[in-house]
Design a protein around this motif. Structure first.
Motif, PDB file in Angstrom:
ATOM      1  N   ASN A  24      -4.676 -11.794  -9.808  1.00 27.35           N
ATOM      2  CA  ASN A  24      -4.740 -13.153  -9.257  1.00 27.35           C
ATOM      3  C   ASN A  24      -3.516 -13.524  -8.425  1.00 27.35           C
ATOM      4  O   ASN A  24      -3.455 -14.646  -7.903  1.00 27.35           O
ATOM      5  N   ILE A  25      -2.554 -12.600  -8.291  1.00 25.85           N
ATOM      6  CA  ILE A  25      -1.332 -12.883  -7.518  1.00 25.85           C
ATOM      7  C   ILE A  25      -1.648 -13.399  -6.105  1.00 25.85           C
ATOM      8  O   ILE A  25      -1.064 -14.394  -5.679  1.00 25.85           O
ATOM      9  N   PRO A  26      -2.597 -12.765  -5.364  1.00 25.23           N
ATOM     10  CA  PRO A  26      -2.887 -13.308  -4.026  1.00 25.23           C
ATOM     11  C   PRO A  26      -3.359 -14.771  -4.064  1.00 25.23           C
ATOM     12  O   PRO A  26      -2.986 -15.564  -3.199  1.00 25.23           O
ATOM     13  N   ILE A  27      -4.153 -15.137  -5.093  1.00 26.19           N
ATOM     14  CA  ILE A  27      -4.629 -16.521  -5.233  1.00 26.19           C
ATOM     15  C   ILE A  27      -3.447 -17.447  -5.545  1.00 26.19           C
ATOM     16  O   ILE A  27      -3.340 -18.543  -4.999  1.00 26.19           O
ATOM     17  N   ILE A  28      -2.537 -16.970  -6.435  1.00 26.51           N
ATOM     18  CA  ILE A  28      -1.359 -17.756  -6.816  1.00 26.51           C
ATOM     19  C   ILE A  28      -0.471 -17.995  -5.594  1.00 26.51           C
ATOM     20  O   ILE A  28       0.001 -19.112  -5.358  1.00 26.51           O
ATOM     21  N   LYS A 151       6.359 -16.822 -12.170  1.00 27.27           N
ATOM     22  CA  LYS A 151       7.729 -17.007 -11.673  1.00 27.27           C
ATOM     23  C   LYS A 151       8.078 -16.003 -10.577  1.00 27.27           C
ATOM     24  O   LYS A 151       8.839 -16.306  -9.659  1.00 27.27           O
ATOM     25  N   THR A 152       7.541 -14.783 -10.702  1.00 25.07           N
ATOM     26  CA  THR A 152       7.960 -13.702  -9.792  1.00 25.07           C
ATOM     27  C   THR A 152       6.824 -13.188  -8.905  1.00 25.07           C
ATOM     28  O   THR A 152       6.909 -12.071  -8.391  1.00 25.07           O
ATOM     29  N   SER A 153       5.752 -14.001  -8.734  1.00 22.39           N
ATOM     30  CA  SER A 153       4.560 -13.540  -8.002  1.00 22.39           C
ATOM     31  C   SER A 153       4.857 -13.047  -6.587  1.00 22.39           C
ATOM     32  O   SER A 153       4.316 -12.037  -6.151  1.00 22.39           O
ATOM     33  N   THR A 154       5.746 -13.746  -5.862  1.00 23.95           N
ATOM     34  CA  THR A 154       6.060 -13.331  -4.489  1.00 23.95           C
ATOM     35  C   THR A 154       6.762 -11.981  -4.487  1.00 23.95           C
ATOM     36  O   THR A 154       6.435 -11.109  -3.673  1.00 23.95           O
ATOM     37  N   GLU A 157       4.289  -9.135  -5.388  1.00 21.08           N
ATOM     38  CA  GLU A 157       3.424  -8.763  -4.259  1.00 21.08           C
ATOM     39  C   GLU A 157       4.188  -7.909  -3.245  1.00 21.08           C
ATOM     40  O   GLU A 157       3.640  -6.960  -2.692  1.00 21.08           O
ATOM     41  N   ARG A 158       5.462  -8.267  -3.019  1.00 17.64           N
ATOM     42  CA  ARG A 158       6.290  -7.485  -2.079  1.00 17.64           C
ATOM     43  C   ARG A 158       6.502  -6.065  -2.584  1.00 17.64           C
ATOM     44  O   ARG A 158       6.415  -5.102  -1.833  1.00 17.64           O
ATOM     45  N   ILE A 159       6.775  -5.927  -3.896  1.00 20.02           N
ATOM     46  CA  ILE A 159       7.068  -4.604  -4.488  1.00 20.02           C
ATOM     47  C   ILE A 159       5.812  -3.745  -4.568  1.00 20.02           C
ATOM     48  O   ILE A 159       5.790  -2.610  -4.100  1.00 20.02           O
ATOM     49  N   ILE A 160       4.747  -4.283  -5.191  1.00 18.82           N
ATOM     50  CA  ILE A 160       3.523  -3.503  -5.411  1.00 18.82           C
ATOM     51  C   ILE A 160       2.710  -3.358  -4.129  1.00 18.82           C
ATOM     52  O   ILE A 160       2.133  -2.308  -3.869  1.00 18.82           O
ATOM     53  N   GLY A 161       2.632  -4.428  -3.359  1.00 15.52           N
ATOM     54  CA  GLY A 161       1.804  -4.416  -2.150  1.00 15.52           C
ATOM     55  C   GLY A 161       0.339  -4.645  -2.487  1.00 15.52           C
ATOM     56  O   GLY A 161      -0.066  -4.538  -3.656  1.00 15.52           O
ATOM     57  N   ILE A 165      -1.910  -3.782  -6.031  1.00 15.61           N
ATOM     58  CA  ILE A 165      -2.656  -4.801  -6.779  1.00 15.61           C
ATOM     59  C   ILE A 165      -4.116  -4.377  -6.925  1.00 15.61           C
ATOM     60  O   ILE A 165      -4.706  -4.497  -7.996  1.00 15.61           O
ATOM     61  N   ASN A 166      -4.701  -3.844  -5.843  1.00 17.09           N
ATOM     62  CA  ASN A 166      -6.101  -3.379  -5.884  1.00 17.09           C
ATOM     63  C   ASN A 166      -6.290  -2.245  -6.888  1.00 17.09           C
ATOM     64  O   ASN A 166      -7.287  -2.211  -7.613  1.00 17.09           O
ATOM     65  N   ILE A 167      -5.337  -1.304  -6.937  1.00 17.27           N
ATOM     66  CA  ILE A 167      -5.408  -0.171  -7.881  1.00 17.27           C
ATOM     67  C   ILE A 167      -5.345  -0.686  -9.322  1.00 17.27           C
ATOM     68  O   ILE A 167      -6.143  -0.287 -10.169  1.00 17.27           O
ATOM     69  N   ILE A 168      -4.398  -1.610  -9.593  1.00 13.55           N
ATOM     70  CA  ILE A 168      -4.243  -2.185 -10.935  1.00 13.55           C
ATOM     71  C   ILE A 168      -5.544  -2.885 -11.358  1.00 13.55           C
ATOM     72  O   ILE A 168      -6.012  -2.723 -12.479  1.00 13.55           O
ATOM     73  N   ARG A 169      -6.138  -3.659 -10.443  1.00 14.10           N
ATOM     74  CA  ARG A 169      -7.399  -4.358 -10.730  1.00 14.10           C
ATOM     75  C   ARG A 169      -8.494  -3.364 -11.127  1.00 14.10           C
ATOM     76  O   ARG A 169      -9.237  -3.591 -12.064  1.00 14.10           O
ATOM     77  N   LYS A 170      -8.599  -2.250 -10.383  1.00 16.63           N
ATOM     78  CA  LYS A 170      -9.658  -1.272 -10.645  1.00 16.63           C
ATOM     79  C   LYS A 170      -9.446  -0.566 -11.988  1.00 16.63           C
ATOM     80  O   LYS A 170     -10.393  -0.361 -12.742  1.00 16.63           O
TER      81      LYS A 170
END
Length: 195
Positions: A24-28, A151-154, A157-161, A165-170
């Motif tokens: 949900n990071i992109p939504i956040i 707290k660290t969502s931005t 997203e920068r670190i994982i890309g 995030i897509n890989i983690i979701r799957k």
């Protein structure tokens, strides 16, 4: 009160997968851009209160309308199944409501994004299988993780890309799918008294 670390870990992983705070990071981030600031502490605490409240009163509410926990758990396994399909296939079955700027921290962030239909159903499904104190610890641990992610969502997203995030979701989608099947099998047996 006896804590079972295997139960705590399993309940934690199930809730973590269902809440899908990393996915949900992109939504956040989008929400943060729209409203400027999100109160991470408030969102985490409110979500935690909703989850614990439903853990204790969800069964009474069900009894009031004449539904047993096993039936609810079977229904919950279907919801988990569809959430898992969303995560694995990258499709959207659940329609998100329009974002409201004034109350963004509570709605839609704490509810229904974090403490949504999936996580509330999951809690009752877990209660049919695990001890309540273990589920409470799992909820508490998830609230801490949610707070850290908010707290660290931005940075995350920068670190994982986006690909990370897509890989983690799957990966969590596949785990959730397996849990949904197990939950269904366990509760359908209890429902029809199959040995």
């Amino acid at each position: 009160m006896q804590l079972n670390f295997k139960e705590i870990f399993t309940a934690f992983m199930v809730l973590f997968a269902v809440i899908d705070i990393v996915g949900n990071i992109p939504i956040i981030i989008d929400l943060r851009k729209k409203v400027g600031h999100i109160q991470s502490e408030k969102a985490s605490i409110v979500a935690g209160i909703i989850l614990v409240f439903f853990l204790f009163l969800g069964k009474s509410i069900l009894n009031l309308i004449g539904i047993d926990v096993n039936s609810f758990a079977v229904a919950g396994s279907f919801i988990l199944f569809f959430i898992a399909l969303e995560m694995i296939l990258g499709i959207t079955l659940y329609k998100h409501e329009e974002l409201s700027a004034e109350t963004a921290t509570i709605f839609p962030l704490a509810f229904p994004l974090i403490a949504g239909p999936g996580s509330l159903t999951t809690l009752l499904s877990l209660r049919a299988e695990f001890k309540t104190e273990n589920i409470i610890v799992a909820v508490f641990l998830n609230v801490i993780v949610i707070f850290i992610v908010l707290k660290t969502s931005t940075k995350i997203e920068r670190i994982i890309g986006q690909n990370g995030i897509n890989i983690i979701r799957k990966v969590f989608g596949v785990v959730l799918l397996a849990i949904a099947v197990k939950l269904f099998a366990h509760n359908i047996q209890a429902l029809f008294n199959i040995n």
